[in-house]
Design an enzyme around this catalytic site. Sequence first.
Site, PDB file in Angstrom:
ATOM      1  N   HIS A  25       0.845  -1.201   0.000  1.00 28.80           N
ATOM      2  CA  HIS A  25       0.000   0.000   0.000  1.00 28.80           C
ATOM      3  C   HIS A  25       0.878   1.248   0.000  1.00 28.80           C
ATOM      4  CE1 HIS A  25      -4.265  -1.422   1.031  1.00 28.80           C
ATOM      5  NE2 HIS A  25      -3.561  -2.494   0.701  1.00 28.80           N
ATOM      6  N   ASP A 128      -5.269   6.284   2.429  1.00 24.60           N
ATOM      7  CA  ASP A 128      -5.445   4.863   2.170  1.00 24.60           C
ATOM      8  C   ASP A 128      -6.856   4.461   2.613  1.00 24.60           C
ATOM      9  OD1 ASP A 128      -3.554   2.257   1.674  1.00 24.60           O
ATOM     10  OD2 ASP A 128      -5.279   1.813   2.946  1.00 24.60           O
ATOM     11  N   ALA A 352      13.805  -7.852  -4.008  1.00 21.91           N
ATOM     12  CA  ALA A 352      14.256  -7.841  -5.408  1.00 21.91           C
ATOM     13  C   ALA A 352      13.982  -6.480  -6.044  1.00 21.91           C
ATOM     14  CB  ALA A 352      13.513  -8.915  -6.189  1.00 21.91           C
ATOM     15  N   HIS A 369       1.761 -14.179  -7.641  1.00 24.56           N
ATOM     16  CA  HIS A 369       0.618 -14.468  -6.760  1.00 24.56           C
ATOM     17  C   HIS A 369      -0.581 -13.581  -7.120  1.00 24.56           C
ATOM     18  CE1 HIS A 369       2.106 -10.764  -5.254  1.00 24.56           C
ATOM     19  NE2 HIS A 369       1.406 -10.771  -4.148  1.00 24.56           N
ATOM     20  N   THR A 374       2.100  -6.096  -8.884  1.00 23.25           N
ATOM     21  CA  THR A 374       2.920  -6.939  -9.753  1.00 23.25           C
ATOM     22  C   THR A 374       2.217  -7.194 -11.087  1.00 23.25           C
ATOM     23  OG1 THR A 374       4.004  -7.977  -7.892  1.00 23.25           O
ATOM     24  CG2 THR A 374       4.035  -9.209  -9.950  1.00 23.25           C
ATOM     25  N   GLU A 377       2.634  -4.131 -13.209  1.00 19.69           N
ATOM     26  CA  GLU A 377       4.046  -3.969 -13.587  1.00 19.69           C
ATOM     27  C   GLU A 377       4.428  -4.994 -14.671  1.00 19.69           C
ATOM     28  OE1 GLU A 377       5.997  -4.304  -9.747  1.00 19.69           O
ATOM     29  OE2 GLU A 377       4.851  -2.605  -8.996  1.00 19.69           O
ATOM     30  N   ALA A 392      -6.267 -12.530  -0.180  1.00 19.52           N
ATOM     31  CA  ALA A 392      -6.956 -11.278  -0.535  1.00 19.52           C
ATOM     32  C   ALA A 392      -7.762 -11.461  -1.834  1.00 19.52           C
ATOM     33  CB  ALA A 392      -5.958 -10.127  -0.622  1.00 19.52           C
TER      34      ALA A 392
HETATM   35  N1  UDP Z   1       8.308  -5.805  -4.757  1.00 20.03           N
HETATM   36  C1  UDP Z   1       9.621  -5.570  -5.071  1.00 20.03           C
HETATM   37  N2  UDP Z   1      10.549  -6.484  -4.667  1.00 20.03           N
HETATM   38  C2  UDP Z   1      10.231  -7.605  -3.990  1.00 20.03           C
HETATM   39  C3  UDP Z   1       8.864  -7.843  -3.703  1.00 20.03           C
HETATM   40  C4  UDP Z   1       7.928  -6.935  -4.107  1.00 20.03           C
HETATM   41  O1  UDP Z   1       9.964  -4.553  -5.694  1.00 20.03           O
HETATM   42  O2  UDP Z   1      11.117  -8.383  -3.663  1.00 20.03           O
HETATM   43  C5  UDP Z   1       7.297  -4.783  -5.111  1.00 20.03           C
HETATM   44  C6  UDP Z   1       6.609  -5.092  -6.420  1.00 20.03           C
HETATM   45  O3  UDP Z   1       7.266  -4.459  -7.487  1.00 20.03           O
HETATM   46  C7  UDP Z   1       5.211  -4.525  -6.160  1.00 20.03           C
HETATM   47  C8  UDP Z   1       5.016  -4.642  -4.661  1.00 20.03           C
HETATM   48  O4  UDP Z   1       6.302  -4.767  -4.106  1.00 20.03           O
HETATM   49  O5  UDP Z   1       5.183  -3.159  -6.505  1.00 20.03           O
HETATM   50  C9  UDP Z   1       4.190  -5.869  -4.276  1.00 20.03           C
HETATM   51  O6  UDP Z   1       2.841  -5.608  -4.480  1.00 20.03           O
HETATM   52  P1  UDP Z   1       1.817  -6.701  -4.996  1.00 20.03           P
HETATM   53  O7  UDP Z   1       0.499  -6.021  -5.131  1.00 20.03           O
HETATM   54  O8  UDP Z   1       2.329  -7.345  -6.209  1.00 20.03           O
HETATM   55  O9  UDP Z   1       1.801  -7.811  -3.890  1.00 20.03           O
HETATM   56  P2  UDP Z   1       1.572  -7.777  -2.290  1.00 20.03           P
HETATM   57  O10 UDP Z   1       2.852  -7.351  -1.701  1.00 20.03           O
HETATM   58  O11 UDP Z   1       0.430  -6.838  -2.030  1.00 20.03           O
HETATM   59  O12 UDP Z   1       1.216  -9.193  -1.931  1.00 20.03           O
END
Ligand code: UDP
Length: 498
Positions: A25, A128, A352, A369, A374, A377, A392
Amino acid sequence: MEFSGVEGESEKLKAIFLPFITPSHLVPVVDIARIFAMHGVDVTIITTPENAAVFQSSVDRDASRGSSIRTHHVKLPHVPGLPEGVETINLSTSRDTASILFETLTKTLQTQFPQLFHQFKPDFIVSDMFYSWSVDAAAEFGIPRLIYVGGTYFSHCAMDSLERFEPHTKVGSDDESPPIPAREIPETALTATPTIFSREQMNWVKEFRSRKKGATESFASKSFYAFERTYEELYREIMGTKSWNVGPIFSWVNRDASDKSSRGHGKEVEEGWLSWLDSKQKGSVVYVCFGSMKNNFSGTQIAEIAHGLEDCGHDFIWVVGKIDEGQSKALVEEFEKRVEASKKGFLIWGWAPQLRILEHPAVGGVVTHCGMNTVIETVDAGLPMVTWPLFAEQFFNERLLVDVLKVAVEVGAKEWKTWGDFGNEIVGREKIAKAIDLLMGGGEECEEVRRRVKALSEEAKKAIQIGGSSYNSLKDVIQQMKTLKLQKLNPKVEEPVA
Ligand code: UDP
């Protein structure tokens, strides 16, 4: 670049942004704040010091490039049960701590809001969705409140159908697929994954939707019109609220390598992954990452992932995050030695630099997931996906990707899990290897999927250019905020057009 005219400091539109304290978030709300600042709004992001550290370097870079943007820290008080220095909710935060932290933060922000309002004099706030207290706070000071809501429009429409028609109450067991009067949501979205009807998930849906209570104003979303146009329109119709879709937000503000590398992490990540990817052929590597919460898996499941990757026949990067002893740590370490020696795989044990990995030419597909960030992106990068939803609204996102947009193949996960719970289902190595091979193997089906996602990627790039759908949405929301400001100063100014 501002949208209209050069304004004096006194007329500048001012906004306060209130991001939530989970990475997924925090990261997008900060990106949205930076986009507003880039387009002439004076922005103050309010959060705790530890959360601010995650994005401060980006804010400083933007400020040095001319954006009027800053961070303001709020300090959390000492509270019994809340360990010193814990300010973020992630997978290692226990449920009890998360709940105390949430309450403490909410109370702190709420109490300090009048003083923050007088200090920063915002014309509107962007909050938020989890801060429902900000509805009353904004109303008290007579300013508009936009909210940030996670998830796709599609998932919100599907949740609306679930809540409205309660199909789970009309069947004998959670495994049955009930008939759904689902309006425009494809029936498969609500029936192909029987577990999404489980009573447990329905409770989550209710809780999730109640968080948006009071969100009568609007929200800025983060996908883009071409991605889910039907559902964007349906969402507005169902909810009866305004909604501005301004994505893909990350590519709008994270332009250079340091922006991309430090996003969500605060500092740049060491670059062993880069030389490894540089040594690989174009489109040959599959990137495997389960979001910011990482390995929400039992040891048995982690072992199956390792075997599936080894068996799939394709090179891979796997973001394992942090693995505890009980989660087969020794097995994964052995696995790492093997795949490093064979040059088949590269493991990332921490955060990462996802945006940089996705844009690397050697990456040809993603196992995800289905977290919304993601997903967008990956689509922006023009890469097809293997979907492996966990919790979720991710099962709904999977249906959008697989059934509606047809840019992904599913691994076949069926069990919806509570956040932080490993659940009972084990997705076997054969299923994992098969789905990856289907995606990366170059067959006709896979080529079709690639063509479709490339076309969407082009739409994503157009959306944020001058005259693009997201560009126009942003222009519109800023204009509406300006009109409301002027109206407040001079009540004779006309109402903004919805
Ligand atoms: N992300 C990243 N590196 C990591 C893990 C996640 O940059 O090792 C970033 C990814 O680019 C995305 C966010 O963290 O912007 C994860 O959000 P997402 O909605 O995909 O998943 P959530 O974390 O809510 O399960």
